[in-house]
Design a protein around this motif. Structure first.
Motif, PDB file in Angstrom:
ATOM      1  N   VAL A 178       0.850  -1.204   0.000  1.00  0.00           N
ATOM      2  CA  VAL A 178       0.000   0.000   0.000  1.00  0.00           C
ATOM      3  C   VAL A 178       0.881   1.248   0.000  1.00  0.00           C
ATOM      4  O   VAL A 178       0.653   2.190  -0.762  1.00  0.00           O
ATOM      5  N   LEU A 179       1.930   1.235   0.850  1.00  0.00           N
ATOM      6  CA  LEU A 179       2.820   2.404   0.934  1.00  0.00           C
ATOM      7  C   LEU A 179       3.509   2.639  -0.400  1.00  0.00           C
ATOM      8  O   LEU A 179       3.610   3.785  -0.861  1.00  0.00           O
ATOM      9  N   ARG A 180       3.928   1.541  -1.075  1.00  0.00           N
ATOM     10  CA  ARG A 180       4.606   1.695  -2.372  1.00  0.00           C
ATOM     11  C   ARG A 180       3.678   2.376  -3.365  1.00  0.00           C
ATOM     12  O   ARG A 180       4.043   3.360  -4.009  1.00  0.00           O
ATOM     13  N   LYS A 181       2.411   1.916  -3.435  1.00  0.00           N
ATOM     14  CA  LYS A 181       1.452   2.508  -4.375  1.00  0.00           C
ATOM     15  C   LYS A 181       1.180   3.962  -4.011  1.00  0.00           C
ATOM     16  O   LYS A 181       1.153   4.848  -4.860  1.00  0.00           O
ATOM     17  N   LEU A 182       1.027   4.224  -2.715  1.00  0.00           N
ATOM     18  CA  LEU A 182       0.743   5.594  -2.246  1.00  0.00           C
ATOM     19  C   LEU A 182       1.880   6.534  -2.658  1.00  0.00           C
ATOM     20  O   LEU A 182       1.640   7.645  -3.138  1.00  0.00           O
ATOM     21  N   CYS A 183       3.121   6.050  -2.521  1.00  0.00           N
ATOM     22  CA  CYS A 183       4.280   6.886  -2.885  1.00  0.00           C
ATOM     23  C   CYS A 183       4.266   7.199  -4.379  1.00  0.00           C
ATOM     24  O   CYS A 183       4.503   8.343  -4.777  1.00  0.00           O
ATOM     25  N   VAL A 184       3.935   6.201  -5.207  1.00  0.00           N
ATOM     26  CA  VAL A 184       3.900   6.413  -6.664  1.00  0.00           C
ATOM     27  C   VAL A 184       2.812   7.433  -7.006  1.00  0.00           C
ATOM     28  O   VAL A 184       3.017   8.356  -7.792  1.00  0.00           O
ATOM     29  N   LEU A 185       1.670   7.337  -6.315  1.00  0.00           N
ATOM     30  CA  LEU A 185       0.549   8.250  -6.614  1.00  0.00           C
ATOM     31  C   LEU A 185       0.802   9.652  -6.069  1.00  0.00           C
ATOM     32  O   LEU A 185       0.457  10.652  -6.678  1.00  0.00           O
ATOM     33  N   GLN A 186       1.457   9.721  -4.888  1.00  0.00           N
ATOM     34  CA  GLN A 186       1.686  11.023  -4.244  1.00  0.00           C
ATOM     35  C   GLN A 186       2.881  11.762  -4.834  1.00  0.00           C
ATOM     36  O   GLN A 186       2.944  12.979  -4.786  1.00  0.00           O
ATOM     37  N   HIS A 187       3.871  10.984  -5.313  1.00  0.00           N
ATOM     38  CA  HIS A 187       5.111  11.621  -5.778  1.00  0.00           C
ATOM     39  C   HIS A 187       5.441  11.075  -7.157  1.00  0.00           C
ATOM     40  O   HIS A 187       6.474  10.419  -7.340  1.00  0.00           O
ATOM     41  N   PRO A 188       4.541  11.291  -8.164  1.00  0.00           N
ATOM     42  CA  PRO A 188       4.739  10.704  -9.502  1.00  0.00           C
ATOM     43  C   PRO A 188       6.070  11.117 -10.136  1.00  0.00           C
ATOM     44  O   PRO A 188       6.688  10.325 -10.832  1.00  0.00           O
ATOM     45  N   GLN A 189       6.520  12.322  -9.830  1.00  0.00           N
ATOM     46  CA  GLN A 189       7.759  12.781 -10.479  1.00  0.00           C
ATOM     47  C   GLN A 189       9.009  12.300  -9.730  1.00  0.00           C
ATOM     48  O   GLN A 189      10.118  12.657 -10.073  1.00  0.00           O
ATOM     49  N   GLU A 190       8.780  11.495  -8.657  1.00  0.00           N
ATOM     50  CA  GLU A 190       9.954  11.028  -7.912  1.00  0.00           C
ATOM     51  C   GLU A 190       9.857   9.513  -7.714  1.00  0.00           C
ATOM     52  O   GLU A 190       9.463   9.039  -6.643  1.00  0.00           O
ATOM     53  N   PRO A 191      10.256   8.743  -8.765  1.00  0.00           N
ATOM     54  CA  PRO A 191      10.092   7.282  -8.700  1.00  0.00           C
ATOM     55  C   PRO A 191      10.857   6.639  -7.529  1.00  0.00           C
ATOM     56  O   PRO A 191      10.478   5.582  -7.061  1.00  0.00           O
ATOM     57  N   GLN A 192      11.898   7.311  -7.028  1.00  0.00           N
ATOM     58  CA  GLN A 192      12.711   6.715  -5.954  1.00  0.00           C
ATOM     59  C   GLN A 192      12.179   7.043  -4.563  1.00  0.00           C
ATOM     60  O   GLN A 192      12.774   6.691  -3.560  1.00  0.00           O
ATOM     61  N   TYR A 193      11.047   7.728  -4.494  1.00  0.00           N
ATOM     62  CA  TYR A 193      10.560   8.224  -3.195  1.00  0.00           C
ATOM     63  C   TYR A 193      10.340   7.072  -2.207  1.00  0.00           C
ATOM     64  O   TYR A 193      10.757   7.141  -1.047  1.00  0.00           O
TER      65      TYR A 193
END
Ligand SMILES: O=C(NC1CCCCC1)[C@H](C1CCCCC1)n1c(-c2ccc(-n3cccn3)nc2)nc2cc(F)c(F)cc21
Length: 233
Positions: free
Chosen positions: A175-190
């Motif tokens: 869930v956290l991985r998906k949330l990070c991709v959705l919240q920080h689309p321009q930062e794939p390494q977030y």
């Protein structure tokens, strides 16, 4: 381009964790208290033990709300709480330090902490961690999930059924991985950066006992709960 979507079940899991996290957030007033007055090393140590004691109680309540936690082996439940309490406290301290404050307040807060009685050698690793957490600008969902993931670390000392803990931690990580991709689309390494903070958090664990005993004062008194959790006295 991977189309990331959080499923209904994942959204429900996130809601349970965030609601529990918000219900069990210890009062933010420790920052306000520190900004209001300067205290002696003894008073600061007492403040730390009081704040840390209430935070452990709050952490237990939060943990009981993590789906599946209460179905784990009872000794493992204790091992997970004992193994993560110090990290959860530093993570919470970092979140308190990183909260938005009026101009100049964070600098005053840092100064008060630097002069609180903690010996100098621990300041750099501690503030490096606080600042690296601050730079992430985590939303509360990320903060809550990261706290749950820290608690559900399978390789804590004395955990017998590590697979059972992994089965609880993995859905949180996803869930956290998906949330990070959705919240920080321009930062794939977030997401990777977020997990890197958990590694930094473990190093603070090593300093913890020494930070306590080296606190500039004699006769360090702890509450019974902290003696259990902090392996002191
Ligand atoms: O109260 C604190 N943290 C709580 C704990 C529970 C959850 C909320 C926060 C302290 C505080 C007690 C008074 C003196 C000055 C420090 N604090 C700490 C801290 C410092 C050292 C330790 N040590 C642990 C072992 C040895 N040292 N733990 C926390 N960092 C903080 C960062 C803030 F923005 C901040 F506001 C306070 C902070």
């Amino acid at each position: 381009k991977e189309k990331v979507e959080i499923t209904k079940a994942q959204r429900a899991l996130m809601k349970v964790i965030v609601d529990a996290y918000n219900r069990h957030k210890i009062p933010q007033d420790v920052a306000k208290k520190l900004l209001q007055d300067q205290y002696s090393a003894e008073e600061n140590f007492l403040l730390l033990t009081e704040m840390a004691t209430s935070q452990v109680q709050v952490l237990v309540e939060f943990t009981k709300n993590i789906p599946g936690f209460l179905s784990l082996n009872h000794e493992d439940q204790i091992a997970l709480l004992k193994g993560s309490a110090v990290e959860a406290m530093f993570l919470r301290s970092a979140q308190v330090f990183s909260q938005k404050m009026p101009n100049g307040h964070t600098e005053v807060l840092e100064e008060r902490i630097r002069k609180s009685g903690i010996s100098e050698e621990f300041m750099t690793p501690m503030f490096n961690f606080y600042k690296s957490i601050g730079e992430l600008h985590m939303i509360e969902e990320e903060q809550a999930l990261l706290t749950a993931i820290t608690i559900l670390t399978p390789d804590r000392p004395f955990v017998k059924d590590q697979q059972a803990v992994e089965r609880l931690q993995e859905p949180m990580l996803e869930v956290l991985r998906k949330l990070c991709v959705l919240q920080h689309p321009q930062e794939p390494q977030y997401f990777a950066r977020l997990l890197g903070r958990l590694t930094e958090l473990r190093t603070l664990n090593h300093y913890h006992a020494e930070m306590l005993t080296s606190w500039r004062m004699n006769d360090h008194k702890f509450t019974p709960l902290l003696c259990e959790i902090w392996d002191v006295q």
